[in-house]
Design a protein around this motif. Structure first.
Motif, PDB file in Angstrom:
ATOM      1  N   ASP A  19       0.809  -1.217   0.000  1.00  0.00           N
ATOM      2  CA  ASP A  19       0.000   0.000   0.000  1.00  0.00           C
ATOM      3  C   ASP A  19       0.839   1.263   0.000  1.00  0.00           C
ATOM      4  N   ARG A  64      -7.510  -6.197  -3.043  1.00  0.00           N
ATOM      5  CA  ARG A  64      -6.695  -5.782  -1.887  1.00  0.00           C
ATOM      6  C   ARG A  64      -7.217  -6.387  -0.593  1.00  0.00           C
ATOM      7  N   ALA A  79      -5.289   1.827  -1.893  1.00  0.00           N
ATOM      8  CA  ALA A  79      -4.282   1.639  -0.846  1.00  0.00           C
ATOM      9  C   ALA A  79      -4.462   2.639   0.290  1.00  0.00           C
TER      10      ALA A  79
END
Length: 527
Positions: free
Chosen positions: A100, A165, A282
């Motif tokens: 991230d 993610r 992120a």
């Protein structure tokens, strides 16, 4: 600044070439041609230098952003302290640190070359308007068209990237948990089951990554292909105007140069949009982590001297200067009591009659030490590992190692690898105990301090622990008969609450459940 100047120099180059052709080459004026050629050389040299500085400054900006984000995450993780593993998975923290922060760094491109690209686009439009208003309108209309084509794809990339993610963090957490318990899995024979489960989850993440990649590949293809189509349209229009005499040869070359140069900023703007999309995904995870509230460092003063700890949930009390043992069929119950007495999470426990969670955290940490069963060991010489945050003192170091029966681990300068990987399970446990004893806390709360050692070593630790903790309060969560026999008071826990209290021998005489618990440790039949 460097990006804007670099793009401006690229945009200015076609203008110089057009002037050299129309005012020097076409009318055959060598002096004028040489002057414009010199100008091209100067601007070209400046462009090369500005390009180097642009790249260096953008690299520095990306690295600085990523490392500042990592520093903010690390600082906040330190503030969260012992509450961190209870608030967020280790895999999430790992993914933030290795993925991230770098996605956030790349998103900083928009603040450098992204802004410079927009400025270059505007400069070229102005230069083209002086040459051909029609071409200037086509150039200005190009960006909205690109946004309409690429914008929906970027939205899909962001949505798919967010799902990817989330799954990535969960898979990383599973991997960290498996690696941490690999030796246990080897002993219990559960390694193959965990491997199959990890493979299945990894395959699902891979397939989700393919879906993200399909959308991202279209963004990449359009980033490379649309500027080429854009270039062809503008050059075709310019050629038509040159054919009817509206543009000179120099102006036609200038239009081609402007448009060819625009391929760079247009591509940059498309990829900046892609970087921003990934950076937003992120950043949401990083910001969610940074929003986890730490415990307030402020609070009431701690008791002036040694005072009793009391946990109203379980009914456990621990007096200063005494060795208290917690014994129960479920080790998690005893560990939960220690965490409440040590203020490792929500607690109603009191210290000297004052609620523990109302006392300044630093005062609690300075005087009450929770020695967790799986507390981390850092890579350092043994003396540094045992001394912890304090400076190693040889006499105190020897006493702590001796009390923990840890002399076989090695000399004080013996290197300990991260996590104690070069030590056996029993050695790691004794090093943790030595580190806790070295701190000499007012109240020591130890979870299963002898569960990984043999009976002879366990008996030796039980004998030395009492002497090492003379004058200090100690609470141990254990079912070891050797430790229970040395305790001043034993609390027998059933379903997380005190069912009986007394000495080890008193409980053996009066509490059948306690007898069965202790007998089970020796492997005797409960019947």
């Amino acid at each position: 600044m460097f990006g804007s100047l670099w793009f401006a120099s690229l945009a200015f180059m076609p203008y110089l070439l057009s002037q050299a052709i129309d005012h020097g080459l076409a009318p055959r004026r060598p002096a004028t041609l040489l002057a414009w050629t010199a100008a091209v050389l100067v601007v070209g040299s400046a462009s090369a230098g500005l390009g180097i500085m642009r790249h260096r400054s953008m690299t520095k900006l990306r690295l600085a952003a990523a490392l500042r984000a990592a520093d903010a995450v690390m600082t906040h993780a330190t503030r969260l302290g012992a509450a961190l593993p209870r608030r967020v998975t280790s895999g999430e923290v790992v993914t933030i640190g290795i993925a991230d922060v770098w996605a956030i760094g790349r998103a900083m491109n928009v603040g450098g070359v992204g802004v410079a690209s927009a400025l270059a686009y505007a400069v070229v439009a102005v230069l083209l308007f002086d040459t051909s208003p029609l071409l200037a309108v086509v150039v200005l209309a190009g960006v909205p068209v690109l946004a309409l084509v690429v914008g929906p794809l970027l939205g899909r990339v962001q949505a798919a990237g967010a799902r990817y993610r989330t799954r990535q963090g969960a898979l990383a957490a599973q991997l960290v948990d498996v690696l941490a318990g690999l030796r246990i899995l080897n002993g219990l024979g559960g390694k193959e089951g965990h491997l199959a489960r990890y493979r299945g989850n990894s395959a699902e993440l891979r397939d989700l990554g393919y879906r993200v990649g399909r959308v991202s590949s279209w963004v990449g293809a359009l980033g490379e292909g649309l500027p080429g189509i854009f270039l062809a349209v503008v050059v075709w229009l310019a050629a038509r105007e040159a054919a009817v005499g509206k543009l000179t040869a120099g102006e036609l070359i200038a239009v081609y140069g402007y448009t060819a140069m625009l391929v760079i900023p247009v591509s940059v703007m498309i990829f900046c949009g892609f970087d921003i999309t990934r950076g937003l995904v992120a950043a949401r995870h990083v910001v969610a982590f940074l929003r986890l509230p730490p415990e307030s460092p402020d609070g009431d003063p701690a008791p002036a001297g040694p005072a009793a700890l009391h946990d109203p949930v379980s009914g456990v009390s621990a007096e200063p200067g005494r060795l208290t043992a917690l014994a129960g069929a479920k080790p998690a119950d005893a560990t939960a009591v220690l965490e409440r007495l040590g203020r490792y999470g929500p607690t109603d426990a009191t210290w000297g009659g004052v609620r523990l969670d109302s006392i300044a955290r630093e005062q609690v940490r300075a005087r009450i030490l929770v020695a967790e069963h799986e507390a981390d060991l850092f890579a350092d010489p043994l003396r540094e590992v045992v001394a912890g945050r304090d400076a190693p003192r040889d006499g105190q170091l020897r006493e702590a190692i001796e009390a923990a029966v840890a002399r076989d681990v090695g000399e004080p300068d013996h290197p300990v690898e991260w996590g104690g990987r070069n030590l056996s399970g029993g050695q790691r446990q004794r090093v943790r105990l030595a580190r806790a004893l070295y701190q000499q806390p007012e109240m020591l709360l130890a979870a299963e301090p002898t569960s990984a050692v043999d009976a002879h070593t366990e008996a030796a630790i039980a004998g030395r622990l009492r002497a090492a903790r003379a004058g200090g309060g100690t609470v141990v969560a254990t079912t070891s008969p050797a430790l229970l026999d040395r305790a001043d008071v034993v609390h027998y826990l059933v379903d997380g609450r005190v069912a009986a209290t007394g000495s080890h021998r008193e409980l053996l005489d009066t509490v059948p459940g306690y007898v069965r618990l202790v007998a089970r440790v020796f492997g005797e039949d409960e019947a």
